[in-house]
Design a protein around this motif. Structure first.
Motif: not given
Length: 200
Positions: A25-27, A65-68, A70-71
């Motif tokens: 969820n882009r968190r 891992e979700s980062v600013v 992307g993944v």
């Protein structure tokens, strides 16, 4: 960090190499661990030299891992290999294991907007495709000169037998090609009365 928990509402018949990032969820900071055995549908490498066989599996152990932007995907991938020794031509088998790290960019992210299509992997409709990442890493890790053992002596150039199976001192008499024609002439004329050069 959480384990993979597929959403039944999004489950569908699909390429097993595709992974659904919807739950992240882009968190930024959210992550989970992914462990799968994925099928190899096309032979990787150089057939009959060194390859990852079709219908084998690749075991992946990855952290997503979700980062600013992307993944971020990181972890390991391993699979079996087979081929033939480049010295003695005996069959060889082994295992290839690689470390992988790749950023899959979100649509409309700065990374997505400022990089060419072939410079970074991308998330499409919340899905990421792990196959190109893992495939390319495994192919690059395959040995250019596969060997059955580091001390393999290969084959005798004279008879084609494996040196490891030949008796000590094995060898073949060789003739300097510059003298080969003369030797052949002597063999053809040996024992002949007219070949001696004597007068009649």
């Amino acid at each position: 960090m959480s384990e993979e928990t597929p959403n039944p509402q999004r489950a569908k018949t699909r390429n097993p190499w595709l992974f659904d990032t919807h739950e992240l969820n882009r968190r930024a900071g959210s992550s989970f661990h992914l462990h799968r055995e994925l099928p190899v549908t096309t032979t990787l490498g150089v057939p009959e030299v060194i390859e990852v066989p079709q219908d084998s599996v690749v075991e992946v152990d990855l952290l997503l891992e979700s980062v600013v932007e992307g993944v971020l995907v990181s972890g390991t991938a391993s699979t079996v290999t087979r081929g033939q020794c480049s010295r003695c031509l005996d069959p060889v088998s082994g295992k290839a294991e690689v470390n992988v790290t790749e950023l899959f960019a979100y649509p409309d992210s700065m990374t997505d907007e400022t990089t060419e299509s072939d410079e970074v992997s991308r998330i499409v409709d919340d899905w990421i495709d792990l196959e190109p990442l893992v495939r390319d890493a495994l192919v690059l890790a395959l040995p250019l000169v596969p060997l059955c053992s580091e001390d393999c002596r290969g084959l005798c150039s004279g008879c084609g037998m494996k040196w490891a199976e030949l008796e000590p001192g094995h060898g073949h008499e060789t003739i300097d090609p510059r003298w080969a024609a003369l030797v052949q002439r002597l063999e053809e004329t040996s024992g002949g009365d007219t070949a001696s050069g004597s007068d009649r």
